[in-house]
Scaffold this motif. Structure first.
Motif, PDB file in Angstrom:
ATOM      1  N   ARG A  43       0.646   7.258  -8.143  1.00  0.00           N
ATOM      2  CA  ARG A  43       0.198   7.346  -6.752  1.00  0.00           C
ATOM      3  C   ARG A  43      -1.317   7.213  -6.665  1.00  0.00           C
ATOM      4  N   GLU A  46      -2.530   3.777  -7.044  1.00  0.00           N
ATOM      5  CA  GLU A  46      -2.261   2.957  -5.852  1.00  0.00           C
ATOM      6  C   GLU A  46      -3.120   3.388  -4.664  1.00  0.00           C
ATOM      7  N   ARG A  48      -2.884   6.271  -3.184  1.00  0.00           N
ATOM      8  CA  ARG A  48      -2.117   7.165  -2.309  1.00  0.00           C
ATOM      9  C   ARG A  48      -2.362   8.604  -2.737  1.00  0.00           C
ATOM     10  N   ALA A  54      -0.311  15.897  -0.626  1.00  0.00           N
ATOM     11  CA  ALA A  54       0.480  15.612   0.581  1.00  0.00           C
ATOM     12  C   ALA A  54       1.111  16.879   1.125  1.00  0.00           C
TER      13      ALA A  54
END
Length: 58
Positions: A43, A46, A48, A54
């Motif tokens: 993640r 990328e 993210r 999160a």
């Protein structure tokens, strides 16, 4: 002074180890930890947010 720092570190480490031993949550296998870390690293690669980041979002 150095001995005092070593003694303080030893006390801290012993407390951390005892806290881990006393933790009632179920253990997680090494394989599961590595799979989660691989997913988080992917993640991040990328661009993210990680699963952990999160979950903290409001």
């Amino acid at each position: 002074m150095k001995q005092q720092r070593r003694d303080a570190y030893t006390r801290w480490l012993a407390a951390e180890i005892q806290a881990a031993i006393d933790d009632p949550r179920p253990s997680i296998s090494h394989e599961e930890v590595m799979a989660r870390m691989d997913a988080q690293l992917a993640r991040l690669g990328e661009g993210r947010p990680t699963e952990h980041a999160a979950r903290k979002a409001p």
